[in-house]
Design an enzyme around this catalytic site. Sequence first.
Site, PDB file in Angstrom:
ATOM      1  N   ASN A  40      -0.497   7.853  -7.159  1.00 51.40           N
ATOM      2  CA  ASN A  40      -0.844   9.267  -7.128  1.00 51.40           C
ATOM      3  C   ASN A  40       0.041  10.087  -8.045  1.00 51.40           C
ATOM      4  OD1 ASN A  40      -2.962  10.314  -5.122  1.00 51.40           O
ATOM      5  ND2 ASN A  40      -1.988   8.647  -4.020  1.00 51.40           N
ATOM      6  N   SER A  94       0.837  -1.204   0.000  1.00 53.61           N
ATOM      7  CA  SER A  94       0.000   0.000   0.000  1.00 53.61           C
ATOM      8  C   SER A  94       0.869   1.250   0.000  1.00 53.61           C
ATOM      9  CB  SER A  94      -0.953  -0.014   1.197  1.00 53.61           C
ATOM     10  OG  SER A  94      -0.264   0.305   2.372  1.00 53.61           O
ATOM     11  N   ARG A  97       0.491   3.459  -3.315  1.00 51.73           N
ATOM     12  CA  ARG A  97      -0.227   4.730  -3.105  1.00 51.73           C
ATOM     13  C   ARG A  97       0.591   5.895  -3.665  1.00 51.73           C
ATOM     14  NH1 ARG A  97      -0.359   4.612   1.832  1.00 51.73           N
ATOM     15  NH2 ARG A  97      -2.399   3.652   2.100  1.00 51.73           N
TER      16      ARG A  97
END
Lengths: 156, 285
Positions: free
Chosen positions: B229, B221, B225
Amino acid sequence: MNLTATLIGELIAFTVFVLFCMKYVWPPLNGAIEARQKKIEDGLAASDRAEKDLELAQKKAAEQLKEAKAQAADIIEQAKKRATLIVDEETVRGQQEREKIIAQGHSEIEAERNRVTEELRKKVATLAVVGAEKILEREINQAAHSDIVEKLVAEL
Amino acid sequence: MAAEEVTLSSHIQHHLTNAKMCSTDAGLAFNKACADSGFWTWNIDTLAWSIGLGLVFLWIFRSAAKKANTGVPGKFQCFIEMIVEFVGDNVRDTYHGKSSLIAPLALTIFVWVFLMNLMDLIPVDFLPAFAGFVGEQAFGMDSHDVYMKIVPTTDINMTAALAIGVFILMIGYAIKIKGIGGFLAELTLHPFSSKNKLMMVFLIPCNLLLETIALVAKPFSLALRLFGNLYAGELIFILIGAVGLMQLPLHFIWAAFHILVIVLQAFVFMMLTIVYLSMASSDNH
């Protein structure tokens, strides 16, 4: 977008950066911040203490001033009392002196009068003697006898 | 300039390709020659930009650290100390154990990731075009063969390296604090437990499966992440850059919005690192 050896390179770089940061960056910065915080805290505490001290000193000074004023008033009161006392004493003394001087004057006058009276008496005696002598002289001059005596009487 | 015709999709593809380096039988090879070099390929743009930015971070903070004293700080000093205090406060609030590693780790992650994300705000064509120009003029390359991806966090290798580093620390802290037995017990005896020994033996594989997934999900994660992004943001910048004059207001709006993303993702990566390490070092599961 595949995982490649770049990963290993970045992992090594990451490790090196973190270790460098841990050794040479974080401790001095954090230490300085904490030391400064301590210093500011101490400074604030000291200023608090000084403020309290000042308040205390002011209170003490006001108290002392009040005491001094009271003392001064006391002293002035005493001085006034003393002054009145001295004036009274002096007045009494002056009065006595005056009476004394007056008494002295009186006695002097008395003495002078006594002396003059004595002198007069002596003069009267002398006159009497002189008169007697004149009367004796008049034994020869009968006629004159009575008016001499009369004269003497008038002279007295 | 370019030999082959430049289409929109090839333009985007060009922007999203790293400059690669690998060693082949004929010595060092670059870019397209590395198409099938497999794992042993080095994304030299990612490496150069990330290490360069890391050195910028260390240089800035080291120069502040050298000047640090208890007197009245200057503006630069204040700014740096503000960041240090911000990170330190977050670490103190979240990580309750004693460790001299967590805070510098969090600072490094925060500032380094922030600087790498910040590269996203440089207009997408500037540096690649400049690199292409230099490649053409100095090395006689076709400028279309020069690749330059300037945002290291849009490379999964970069974010994965950070996440793996954190993952290794998580396991290291868990073993250091709880012992190897405690760590294994945490993996196998939760969340299902039973007083019955036979039942427990049956439950251990289930627990191990669940806990391992939970454990491994953390670095995944973290890495995905940040990568997701920034990659998406970069892609939108590239698309905006391809729409002609209209790109000016669009670029401004997206860049303004992206400033948020840049800081937020750096902060989130730092916070999650602290939280994961805090969870790894706390005894009560």
